[in-house]
Write a protein that holds these residues in place. Structure first.
Motif, PDB file in Angstrom:
ATOM      1  N   LEU A 106       0.799  -1.153  -0.166  1.00  0.00           N
ATOM      2  CA  LEU A 106       0.193  -0.060   0.453  1.00  0.00           C
ATOM      3  C   LEU A 106       0.696   1.179  -0.397  1.00  0.00           C
ATOM      4  O   LEU A 106      -0.053   2.417  -0.501  1.00  0.00           O
ATOM      5  N   ASP A 107       2.140   1.483   0.269  1.00  0.00           N
ATOM      6  CA  ASP A 107       3.195   2.148   0.879  1.00  0.00           C
ATOM      7  C   ASP A 107       4.183   2.713  -0.742  1.00  0.00           C
ATOM      8  O   ASP A 107       4.868   3.585  -0.451  1.00  0.00           O
ATOM      9  N   ARG A 108       3.650   1.878  -1.199  1.00  0.00           N
ATOM     10  CA  ARG A 108       5.106   2.029  -2.177  1.00  0.00           C
ATOM     11  C   ARG A 108       4.685   2.447  -3.759  1.00  0.00           C
ATOM     12  O   ARG A 108       3.310   3.082  -3.252  1.00  0.00           O
ATOM     13  N   ARG A 109       5.315   2.836  -4.200  1.00  0.00           N
ATOM     14  CA  ARG A 109       4.658   3.536  -5.579  1.00  0.00           C
ATOM     15  C   ARG A 109       4.471   2.469  -6.339  1.00  0.00           C
ATOM     16  O   ARG A 109       5.720   1.211  -6.212  1.00  0.00           O
ATOM     17  N   PRO A 110       4.308   3.137  -8.310  1.00  0.00           N
ATOM     18  CA  PRO A 110       3.990   2.570  -9.059  1.00  0.00           C
ATOM     19  C   PRO A 110       5.205   1.598  -9.075  1.00  0.00           C
ATOM     20  O   PRO A 110       5.610   0.512  -9.787  1.00  0.00           O
ATOM     21  N   LYS A 111       6.389   2.862  -9.829  1.00  0.00           N
ATOM     22  CA  LYS A 111       7.180   2.153 -10.251  1.00  0.00           C
ATOM     23  C   LYS A 111       8.383   1.044  -9.434  1.00  0.00           C
ATOM     24  O   LYS A 111       9.050  -0.260  -9.984  1.00  0.00           O
ATOM     25  N   ALA A 112       7.677   0.631  -8.052  1.00  0.00           N
ATOM     26  CA  ALA A 112       8.533  -0.192  -7.278  1.00  0.00           C
ATOM     27  C   ALA A 112       7.817  -1.593  -7.359  1.00  0.00           C
ATOM     28  O   ALA A 112       8.427  -2.334  -6.796  1.00  0.00           O
ATOM     29  N   LEU A 113       6.605  -1.897  -8.611  1.00  0.00           N
ATOM     30  CA  LEU A 113       5.833  -2.652  -8.826  1.00  0.00           C
ATOM     31  C   LEU A 113       6.314  -3.618  -9.298  1.00  0.00           C
ATOM     32  O   LEU A 113       6.991  -2.516 -10.596  1.00  0.00           O
ATOM     33  N   SER A 114       6.090  -5.011  -9.449  1.00  0.00           N
ATOM     34  CA  SER A 114       6.412  -5.421 -10.983  1.00  0.00           C
ATOM     35  C   SER A 114       4.818  -5.654 -11.561  1.00  0.00           C
ATOM     36  O   SER A 114       4.092  -4.961 -11.360  1.00  0.00           O
ATOM     37  N   GLY A 115       4.574  -6.306 -13.105  1.00  0.00           N
ATOM     38  CA  GLY A 115       3.276  -6.178 -13.840  1.00  0.00           C
ATOM     39  C   GLY A 115       2.154  -6.680 -13.496  1.00  0.00           C
ATOM     40  O   GLY A 115       1.794  -5.787 -13.183  1.00  0.00           O
ATOM     41  N   GLY A 116       2.427  -7.560 -12.166  1.00  0.00           N
ATOM     42  CA  GLY A 116       1.981  -8.775 -11.819  1.00  0.00           C
ATOM     43  C   GLY A 116       0.657  -7.713 -10.739  1.00  0.00           C
ATOM     44  O   GLY A 116      -0.229  -7.234 -10.660  1.00  0.00           O
ATOM     45  N   GLN A 117       1.732  -7.133 -10.750  1.00  0.00           N
ATOM     46  CA  GLN A 117       1.541  -6.353  -8.727  1.00  0.00           C
ATOM     47  C   GLN A 117       0.709  -5.222  -9.701  1.00  0.00           C
ATOM     48  O   GLN A 117      -0.276  -4.169  -8.989  1.00  0.00           O
ATOM     49  N   GLN A 118       1.641  -3.955 -10.041  1.00  0.00           N
ATOM     50  CA  GLN A 118       0.788  -3.064 -11.291  1.00  0.00           C
ATOM     51  C   GLN A 118      -0.496  -3.464 -11.563  1.00  0.00           C
ATOM     52  O   GLN A 118      -1.946  -2.281 -11.326  1.00  0.00           O
ATOM     53  N   GLN A 119      -1.086  -4.699 -12.049  1.00  0.00           N
ATOM     54  CA  GLN A 119      -2.298  -5.293 -12.394  1.00  0.00           C
ATOM     55  C   GLN A 119      -3.434  -5.152 -11.406  1.00  0.00           C
ATOM     56  O   GLN A 119      -4.388  -5.064 -11.647  1.00  0.00           O
ATOM     57  N   ARG A 120      -2.908  -5.703 -10.391  1.00  0.00           N
ATOM     58  CA  ARG A 120      -3.448  -5.999  -9.153  1.00  0.00           C
ATOM     59  C   ARG A 120      -3.965  -4.178  -8.342  1.00  0.00           C
ATOM     60  O   ARG A 120      -5.482  -4.345  -8.179  1.00  0.00           O
TER      61      ARG A 120
END
Lengths: 286, 386, 339
Positions: free
Chosen positions: B132-146
């Motif tokens: 929840l406290d991360r920014r989109p850049k720090a997420l994998s593709g699948g996490q961004q999808q979620r």
């Protein structure tokens, strides 16, 4: 040859040809760089030499003195000129950042009547030589009584097609899905702009800001025209006037030159990346 | 809650001075709670349709109703919809929490605690609480999808709109997300319109599929209907992989004259063709319905093998004879060489015929109502009762 | 036809705008128009006041005898081939025509300053533009290679670009002064000269200053251009057996076509307007040897208060710059076809 990988079979990293080539390349490039920077060094060296003449200046001045700087500060309103230049460059930069981000965003992301025509119209003004517009602008400002005023100095410089172009390209490069998502999330056009896209444009704004600031700081032509006495001079115009007054006192003149040049060089060296990016993106030197 | 309906919706764009119709007289009824897939090749108008429903484009003609309200001129935020974008369209400068709560902040008067609660519920549902406290850049593709899904879910909309949401994921993750999306859909129960160009996704996910081409609705129906009873040649060719073979022929005296051979018809098939005005037809048969056989017969023909594509479970044979090329998919455990000649049968109950002018289906293959062997009722299996 | 889908949506949406005008009003489109025009408004105002309006006003000024104190002008009439036209300013600037005095006005400033200044400017452009572009290209090639200390080297060449023209002019005036540093080096070889005070060398000195600042400026564009050439092209060339020189000729040079065009047009526009260094270096002198067109315009308009005449000159400069840039554009277009 350029920018290629040299680590491939058959590439000679030794032998006379290789070393000759390499030596020549380095000698040329470094020699040129020294030649290119020497004038700066000479400016500094002259400004700290007591009675400068070509024969008396050495690469490393033996008795450096700040006399010329002291003389300059005591006889000339350097502080006032600094202030003028900062007001000039600072407000032109601020206006540009605000106006150009609005227009750049509209031209990139809002569908409105005549958008492409507006853009072409704005961009075509880049072709116009400055003198064509500066004469009528001067005549116009003279009628308003704005000659030799800050508003006269600043106002005409706000119209800046480069900034619009730079920010428009930047906004155009951002995904339009972000704007769609913002609309679905409940933003109107203005909110989409300042809540979603503008925060993303910070790097571009920094680039444009630094670039505009330096270019305005350096502008010689317009302040020369609009400032009619030394109370409104900016530093470049003041340098011209100092040189005309102290024609033979090169130590003093070089000290004045150093005062203008050094802040710019310092800003440039610390923000080189931004400045060069601004220049390559906009492609125009002020 | 009620259905979403599109009635004679039209969207025109101007291109080089010409009007281009992107969506033409489209009528759709999206039933409450269903998962409707809009599928078609790129440029068919499926994304435009979705954007029209979302309110990101203005419709040129027709009417869109969400629930009982005509929403033609209603802003996206007031349509009670949420959307998941192909590239996720997450706000890079906001955290995951910020992304998910932004829509609620902008479009509702909910108090902050309520918003936080809804965001955290959605995060839990998608198991992204620790992101929840991360920014989109720090997420994998699948996490961004979620996160993109989460942003839609918190809105608790009447209608979910999804624009190729899985197309940026790698193959394995896509398969996994497909299942997860369906489970999610069952839990949430809101109607979903899902756009994809991938017919496999359409088949596996949709309660119903709407096949679009050139701005027009070709067929709407369950995946099985689209596969077994395609309304026209376009749908037949688009649904199913590898694609159906089409062979042009002329119907004369109860036989279809193909360049390959003369194909005899059953009585019902003959009756269907005779009721048509034209006797030019295109015969269609899916590669998996072509059989290899030793017996010569009226529905068999010998063909040269040009290329063999081994797929493991099956071999894809590219066959040719007198300029006609077809593909046949046969079991993979046998070796077929590229110099071989094979005899293939087109079983009578597996062929389709289409009107050559209009493309409309004249008759489709038969579909058995029998259930396959091995299906038992649960009472018959004692160990299952536990 | 591919109208839908992401890749096209940007271009399509611009078309939509025009299309919507022909339809009965849509809330959506009206809002976009309002928002767009509102966002454009501040710039539209300053552009109208300080760029677009002034161009028209300059055209008007160029037909006037303008008095800046009364802010009023009188039409500057002249009769040409029996027709009475308000082009007296243009006629005064252009006559006597250079062929009427056997081209002496190109050799000496005493006949007609406009033609003399134009000669100076064109000489400056013709020398500086090709030299600085070739120099910048070679320098960019060298500094794009795998050599140590790229960054400080690039910064060294770029530093002069950061200078205000007033500073460049002043520094070089000192370096090239009679008792200046350059002469100190050259004296042993008997080459010392009063560079800035000799009408024969003053323009050449000006060119040197222009090159000093110009090469680093153009180098940056070539460096950016070189970065955008895909590495695979060089690898393909190497597999095809191209030597280093051939790779420059067959890969680097043609792939920089857009950079060349861009750099040439920018250089032309910039050098035709050379002003600050000329004014500061030698105030247009000696004997008008460094009076470039813009220096002449500046002096005419702001030192002699002949605003009408200055505007007429400025317009003619505009026309010349436009013709040169347009010619480059045509050239670029032709090359595009032949590739």
């Amino acid at each position: 040859m350029p920018r290629s990988n040299y680590d491939y079979p058959g590439y000679e990293r030794s032998g006379t040809t290789y070393w000759t080539k390499t030596t020549l390349l380095y000698a040329g490039v470094i020699g040129g760089a020294l030649l290119w920077s020497l004038p700066f060094w000479w400016m500094l060296a002259t400004s700290v030499t007591a009675n400068p003449s070509a024969a008396s200046i050495t690469l490393l001045p033996s008795n450096p003195t700040l006399d010329h700087y002291e003389a300059l500060f005591s006889t000339q309103p350097i502080g006032k000129w600094f202030f003028n230049t900062i007001v000039f460059a600072g407000s032109v930069t601020a206006f540009n950042l605000i106006f150009d981000s609005l227009a750049g965003y509209a031209l990139a992301k809002v569908d409105f009547i005549g958008r492409e025509k507006f853009f072409l119209l704005f961009m075509s003004t880049m072709m116009i030589p400055a003198m064509v517009t500066l004469i009528p602008v001067y005549v116009f400002l003279a009628k308003l009584g704005w000659v030799n005023t800050y508003q006269g100095l600043v106002a005409p410089m706000i119209a800046n097609p480069i900034g619009i172009f730079l920010l428009r390209q930047h906004f155009k490069g951002m995904p339009s899905a972000l704007g769609d998502a913002a609309k679905i999330d409940g933003c109107n056009e203005l909110q989409t702009f300042y809540k979603v896209y503008l925060p993303l444009a910070k790097p571009a704004l920094a680039t444009l800001g630094i670039y505009t600031f330096i270019m305005t700081w350096n502008n010689f032509q317009w302040p020369l025209i609009i400032a009619s006495d030394d109370s409104m001079y900016t530093l470049p115009v003041a340098l011209f006037s100092v040189r005309n007054q102290f024609f033979t006192e090169w130590g003093l003149v070089m000290a004045a030159a150093a005062i203008i040049v050094m802040p710019v060089i310092l800003v440039f060296l610390s923000a080189q990346r931004y400045f060069i990016r601004g220049m390559t993106l906009s492609g125009v030197k002020g | 809650m009620a259905d979403t309906t599109l009635t004679d919706v039209k969207k025109r764009f101007e291109s080089d001075g010409n009007d281009v119709v992107a969506v033409d007289e489209l009528s759709l009824d999206i039933e409450d709670g269903e998962f409707l897939v809009l599928v078609g090749p790129s440029g068919c108008g499926k994304s435009t349709t979705l954007r029209l429903i979302a309110g990101l484009e203005t419709i040129s003609d027709g009417e869109i109703k969400i629930g009982d309200d005509v929403v033609n001129d209603v802003k996206p935020k007031d349509r009670d919809i949420a959307m998941v974008f192909q590239n996720y369209a997450l706000y890079p400068q906001r955290t995951v929490r910020g992304n998910m709560s932004f829509g609620l902040k902008m479009s509702t008067d909910l108090p902050d605690e309520k918003i936080t609660e809804r965001v955290e519920d959605a995060a839990e549902l998608l198991s992204i609480t620790d992101l929840l406290d991360r920014r989109p850049k720090a997420l994998s593709g699948g996490q961004q999808q979620r996160v993109a899904l989460g942003r839609a879910i918190v809105r608790d909309p009447e209608l979910f709109l999804m624009d190729e949401p899985l197309s940026n994921l790698d193959a394995k993750l896509r398969t996994q997300m497909r299942t997860e999306l369906q489970e999610l859909h069952q839990q949430l129960g809101a109607a979903t319109v899902y756009v994809t160009h991938d017919q496999t996704e359409a088949m596996t996910m949709g309660d119903r599929i709407a096949v679009l081409d050139d701005g027009q609705l070709q067929q709407i129906g369950t995946p099985m209907e689209c596969y077994y009873e395609p309304a026209n040649q376009f749908v037949a060719g688009f649904i199913g992989s590898p694609s159906m073979n089409f062979i042009e022929g002329v119907f004369v005296d109860g036989l279809i004259h193909l360049d390959l051979f003369r194909y005899p018809l059953t009585d019902e098939q003959r009756a269907a063709i005779e009721s048509e005005d034209s006797n030019s037809v295109t015969v269609g048969i899916r590669p998996e319905d072509i059989e290899l056989t030793d017996e010569d017969g009226p529905r068999t023909v010998e063909m040269d093998v040009n290329v063999v594509e081994p797929m493991g479970s099956m071999n894809l044979l590219h066959l040719e004879r007198s300029g006609v090329e077809i593909t046949a998919s046969v079991t993979g455990e046998h070796i077929v060489d590229e110099s071989d000649c094979v005899r293939v049968r087109f079983p009578a109950d597996r062929i389709h015929a289409f009107d050559r002018q209009t493309g409309a289906a004249v008759f489709n293959r038969e579909r058995s109502a029998d259930r396959p062997p091995g299906i038992l009722s649960r009472e018959e299996v004692p160990s299952h009762g536990r | 036809m591919a109208v839908d889908d992401k890749t096209d949506s940007v271009t399509v949406r611009t078309r939509v705008t025009r299309f919507r005008q022909s339809l009965p009003s849509f809330g959506h489109a009206d809002q976009n128009n309002l928002a767009g025009l509102l966002l454009m408004l501040p710039n539209f105002v300053v552009f109208s006041l300080f760029l677009l309006g002034p161009v028209l006003f300059a055209l008007f000024l160029s037909t006037q005898d303008w008095n800046v104190f009364t802010s009023s002008g009188e039409w500057a009439w002249t009769t040409l081939f029996g027709v009475r036209l308000p082009i007296q300013n243009y006629v005064e600037v252009l006559t006597p025509w250079p062929w009427e005095n056997n081209w002496a006005s190109l050799r000496s400033p005493s006949y007609n300053l406009w033609w003399f200044a134009l000669r100076n400017t064109i000489a400056y452009v013709v020398v500086v533009v090709p030299t600085q572009i070739i120099g910048a290209f070679l320098l960019a090639l060298a500094l794009d290679m795998r050599i140590r200390g790229k960054k400080p080297l690039r910064a060294a060449y770029f530093m002069p670009v950061m200078l205000t023209s007033a500073a460049s002019g002043v520094i070089w005036r000192w370096l090239l002064a009679n008792k200046g540093v350059v002469n100190e080096f050259l004296r042993p070889f008997g080459l010392a000269n009063a560079w800035a005070n000799d009408p024969g060398t003053a323009l050449g000195s000006l060119m040197l200053i222009g090159l000093w600042g110009g090469i680093g400026f153009n180098m940056i564009f070539y460096l950016a251009g070189l970065q955008s050439i895909p590495e695979e092209l060089y690898e393909a060339a190497r597999i095809d057996g191209a030597t280093g020189w051939q790779r420059i000729k067959e890969v680097t040079w043609p792939n920089l076509r857009n950079t060349h065009f861009f750099v040439i047009v920018l250089s032309i526009i910039g050098t035709f307007q050379v002003f600050g260094i000329a004014l500061v270096f030698a105030k247009g002198g000696p004997y008008h040897a460094t009076t470039t067109t813009v220096v002449l315009i500046y002096k005419t308009a702001f030192e002699n208060s002949s605003y009408g005449k200055g505007a007429a000159m400025a317009f003619m400069l505009f026309a010349i710059v436009f013709v040169f840039s347009y010619y480059q554009y045509q050239l670029n277009q032709q090359n595009e076809v032949s590739y």
